[in-house]
Enzyme design. Structure first.
Site, PDB file in Angstrom:
ATOM      1  CE1 TYR A 176      -3.318   2.729   0.082  1.00  0.00           C
ATOM      2  CE2 TYR A 176      -3.809   2.186   2.358  1.00  0.00           C
ATOM      3  CZ  TYR A 176      -4.055   2.938   1.239  1.00  0.00           C
ATOM      4  OH  TYR A 176      -5.040   3.886   1.258  1.00  0.00           O
ATOM      5  CD  GLU A 183      -1.627   4.787  -6.380  1.00  0.00           C
ATOM      6  OE1 GLU A 183      -2.236   5.592  -5.652  1.00  0.00           O
ATOM      7  OE2 GLU A 183      -1.805   3.554  -6.329  1.00  0.00           O
TER       8      GLU A 183
END
Length: 254
Positions: A176, A183
């Site tokens: 995660y 991103e």
């Protein structure tokens, strides 16, 4: 934004394919599982998606071995990545027609955020495609999705190996933050090119009397990670403790 899809690892409830938990049993929201035809379809869907992300994983490894470098590996898996990530849009339909008991809104946000990053950022701003940050989120997504779709498939077949369950509720601890970092760095790398080209921006005056600054929009997306990431991450940690501890207790009574 796209990282919010990781919440699927902790809030799922139902029948396979839905991002917020296709494949996990839910006694509170649905006492009966999907019918045989629906189950067959969902199994096929999840098997295909598992295979698709395995193709991406193999493509990354083969490209790395051929080039001897991890730089610009995105180009070796660009087409299957776009195809299978866009294919996840079907999960919104699964929720909308009720074959997966998950929130249509939540699933839409989760799926569309990734599709947005693939098409509206990485595809649209070609200059970022060679950035290492793209490889960072692609690797995180690939491992996550192979585990996730495998989890859904075995759950639908009522034969879930503990290793897959453990991986689903454990590896996110690393994957995660890794995906979020990739991103954010990719969006950040795209900003100067978006600003220079005026990409997807609408300036005044125009006949609709409407303006839109895509550059500012991307900055707002990046800022949204600040409250969302810790909230989702620690929620998932809590879910991991609850689910895996329940599994351990169940084993003791067997």
């Amino acid at each position: 934004m796209a990282a919010a899809a990781a919440i699927a690892a902790s809030k799922g409830n139902g029948g396979g394919g839905g991002r917020a938990g296709a494949g996990e049993a839910s006694s509170s929201r649905r006492k009966k599982g999907p019918g045989p035809l629906t189950t067959a379809y969902l199994v096929i869907y999840n098997v295909v998606m598992t295979a698709g992300w395995l193709v991406i994983a193999v493509g990354l490894v083969r490209a790395y071995l051929a080039k001897g470098s991890y730089h610009s590996l995105y180009y070796s898996i660009e087409k299957p990545l776009k195809f299978f990530q866009t294919g996840a849009l079907l999960e919104i339909l699964h929720c909308a027609i009720g074959i997966v008991p998950s929130s249509v809104v939540l699933t839409s946000i989760q799926v569309m955020s990734r599709v947005f990053l693939i098409w509206a950022v990485t595809h649209s701003v070609k200059e970022v495609q060679s950035e290492d940050s793209v490889l960072l989120f692609v690797i995180a997504w690939t491992i996550t999705e192979i585990i996730r779709y495998s989890f859904y498939t075995f759950s639908l077949l009522n034969h879930l190996p503990y290793l897959i369950k453990w991986a689903r509720y454990t590896l996110f601890i690393v994957l995660y933050p890794m995906g979020v970092s990739g991103e954010l760095l990719t969006i950040y790398a795209a900003l100067p090119f978006v600003r220079q080209a005026g990409l997807y921006s609408i300036s005044l005056p125009n006949k609709y009397n409407f303006s839109f600054d895509y550059y500012a929009f991307l900055i707002l997306i990046m800022i949204s990670y600040i409250p969302l990431f810790p909230q989702l991450y620690f929620h998932m940690i809590h879910q991991r403790r609850k689910i895996l501890s329940h599994t351990e207790e169940h084993k003791k009574f067997e």
